[in-house]
Write an enzyme that holds these catalytic residues in place. Structure first.
Site, PDB file in Angstrom:
ATOM      1  N   SER A 191      34.062 -74.138  24.232  1.00 59.36           N
ATOM      2  CA  SER A 191      34.104 -72.695  24.438  1.00 59.36           C
ATOM      3  C   SER A 191      33.616 -72.388  25.861  1.00 59.36           C
ATOM      4  CB  SER A 191      33.255 -72.002  23.367  1.00 59.36           C
ATOM      5  OG  SER A 191      33.532 -70.646  23.273  1.00 59.36           O
ATOM      6  N   ASP A 443      43.216 -71.426  17.180  1.00 60.74           N
ATOM      7  CA  ASP A 443      42.087 -70.779  17.852  1.00 60.74           C
ATOM      8  C   ASP A 443      42.613 -69.662  18.752  1.00 60.74           C
ATOM      9  OD1 ASP A 443      39.803 -70.075  19.247  1.00 60.74           O
ATOM     10  OD2 ASP A 443      39.768 -71.910  20.459  1.00 60.74           O
ATOM     11  N   HIS A 468      38.620 -73.733  16.936  1.00 66.51           N
ATOM     12  CA  HIS A 468      37.729 -73.672  18.099  1.00 66.51           C
ATOM     13  C   HIS A 468      36.848 -74.923  18.187  1.00 66.51           C
ATOM     14  CE1 HIS A 468      36.434 -71.194  21.390  1.00 66.51           C
ATOM     15  NE2 HIS A 468      35.179 -71.159  20.999  1.00 66.51           N
TER      16      HIS A 468
END
Length: 511
Positions: A191, A443, A468
């Site tokens: 991320s 995602d 994710h």
């Protein structure tokens, strides 16, 4: 007032990473469009502090790496976590794997990045997880969070460039202290942490020989990626499970709004969704529901997880199963309540949901400042097919809020100026190397990721069923074959980097 303006002005509900992006005429409604936040209310997830995964250490870090004013030399204690269980040591130049910390408590990420622990024995690697400044316990100004977060003057040292310089400084010092000067370093991140890992490799190639950048939307800036991409992916995630599920959610917002305006509508909504008696509003309810849908889409993992909240495997499938339950008839609110429970109350321990819970168990509060200053990522667009009401992004609304909240002007082009992004294939072919970009297409952040390999050593691994940073999670016996293949490919690539590095040392010694 727009639904999320109240949240941003007083933050009573989520104390979250949310940042509204709206146009004067069409508000981008109830969209938490930043990285995983503390929205696991009301059952906050606790960290396992007594574990054998790591030892906690601190490094005296400089406040400002890019100035020579006297105040720049102030220091703070930066936390980092170490696991040396399988490290081969400096005599064999065994590698060092470093996690570039995200926008939160580093223990949270260390406990959810099992891939590094899983492969440490094979590589004989030292594991290091570095906490991002202004998060967790790595707080400047003598560790006084209230002072550090006081205003734009004290928050001004919170930025991605300062964080990267922190990581470089700490890694160099650590290698010196361990007499491990020639141990190769590979950085990992997921991320925002994945963005930092990729940028670290580009900015500090002399410190790290490679980077595994998982689910990192480094192209989610300016107009590089469509503002509609994020919510289009969420829409497709739910629609691919069930057309009826998609239609029920899409049509629910109008029904909630109309009910909230009736005389006893709020009480009906409170009872239907088991909201605690201290507060209820239609806007907050819509935000609460959309949060569940968005974060479930992000973490639609193939195995049970406990990252944001305890959830089953394939939680979108379970949400749609609840919505499609024929026993609930045409009761939209009952359908949505049972779907939301998959995210908020899968354990069944919660008797009511508290909209005034402002706890921040993962220390994520600083992200709003970053989103206001440099991490300006347009994701709020919703077309007519979106699961959410149609809306468009406007930078003006974003900038107005940030000016009022922090007296700071957003810099929407700074990230692409500092790290690049436009024409990334052409640019990185000329000088970049040794980066793995993983993205799972379920995602919503994958739309802003690097989805095609750029060169032989800047490699995109794309998995249509992935969520994710699923590749960074601990492996389990239930992992599907595609996930095992992704990890094996990442391992193989990193081995080639290290092998090449060792060969370069031999060649240089020969001369």
């Amino acid at each position: 007032m727009a639904p999320w303006m109240l949240d941003l002005l007083v933050l009573p509900l989520f104390y979250s990473l949310l940042l509204l992006q709206y146009s004067p005429s069409t508000f981008a409604k109830f969209q938490p469009r930043y990285f995983p936040s503390s929205i696991t209310h009301p059952k906050s997830q606790s960290l396992h502090t007594n574990n054998k995964l790591y030892k906690t250490k601190y490094f005296t870090q400089i406040l400002d790496h890019f100035n020579y004013n006297p105040q720049s030399y102030q220091t703070f204690q930066q936390r980092y976590l170490v696991n040396d269980t399988f490290w081969g040591g400096p005599k064999i130049n065994a590698p060092i794997f470093v996690y570039t910390g995200n926008e939160g408590n580093i223990e949270w990420f260390a406990q959810n990045t099992g891939f590094m622990y899983d492969i440490a024995p094979e590589f004989k690697a030292l594991l290091v997880f570095i906490e991002h400044r202004y998060y967790g316990k790595s707080i400047p100004y003598e560790g006084n969070k209230k002072k550090a977060y006081k205003n734009s003057k004290t928050l001004g040292y919170l930025s991605s460039t300062q964080a990267l310089a922190d990581y470089a400084t700490l890694i160099v010092d650590l290698k010196n202290n361990l007499t491990a000067i020639d141990s190769p370093v590979i950085v990992f991140g997921g991320s925002y942490g994945g963005m930092l890992a990729a940028w670290f490799r580009l900015k500090y190639p002399h410190v790290a020989i490679g980077a595994l950048s998982s689910s990192s939307p480094i192209l989610q800036f300016e107009n590089i990626t469509s503002q509609y991409s994020f919510n289009n992916i969420i829409t497709q995630d739910f629609r691919s499970e069930s057309e009826n599920c998609y239609k029920v959610i899409k049509g629910s917002w109008k029904e909630i709004e109309e009910t909230a305006r009736t005389r006893r509508g709020l009480e009906l909504l409170r009872k239907s969704f088991h909201i605690c008696k201290n507060y209820i509003s239609g806007d907050y309810l819509e935000g609460w529901l959309s949060t569940a849908f968005i974060y479930t889409a992000m973490t639609d993992y193939p195995t049970p997880s406990n990252f944001l909240a305890p959830m089953p495997a394939y939680p979108i499938k379970q949400m749609c199963k609840a919505i499609d339950n024929l026993k609930l008839g045409n009761n939209t609110f009952a359908k949505l309540y049972h779907a939301a429970n998959i995210y908020y109350n899968y354990t069944g321990d919660v008797s009511c949901f508290d909209f005034l819970d402002d706890s921040d168990p993962h220390d994520l509060g600083g992200w709003q400042w970053q989103a206001c200053t440099e991490m300006v990522m347009p994701t709020s667009g919703n077309n007519k097919e979106s699961i959410f009401p149609a809306s468009t992004y406007s930078f003006e609304g974003h900038a107005q809020y940030c000016e009022e909240a922090y007296s700071v002007k957003s810099r929407p082009t700074w990230i692409t100026t500092e790290f690049g992004g436009h024409d990334i294939t052409r640019v990185l072919k000329r000088f970049g190397s040794n980066i793995i970009f993983f993205n799972g297409l379920r995602d919503p952040w994958s739309g802003g990721g690097v989805l095609k390999s750029i060169s032989k050593s800047i490699i995109a691994i794309v998995e249509k069923e992935g969520a994710h940073h699923v590749d960074l999670r601990f492996s389990t016996n239930e992992d599907p074959e595609w996930l095992r293949d992704v990890r094996n490919r990442e391992i193989s690539i990193m081995k080639s980097w290290i092998s090449e590095y060792y060969q370069n040392i031999v060649d240089s010694d020969a001369h």
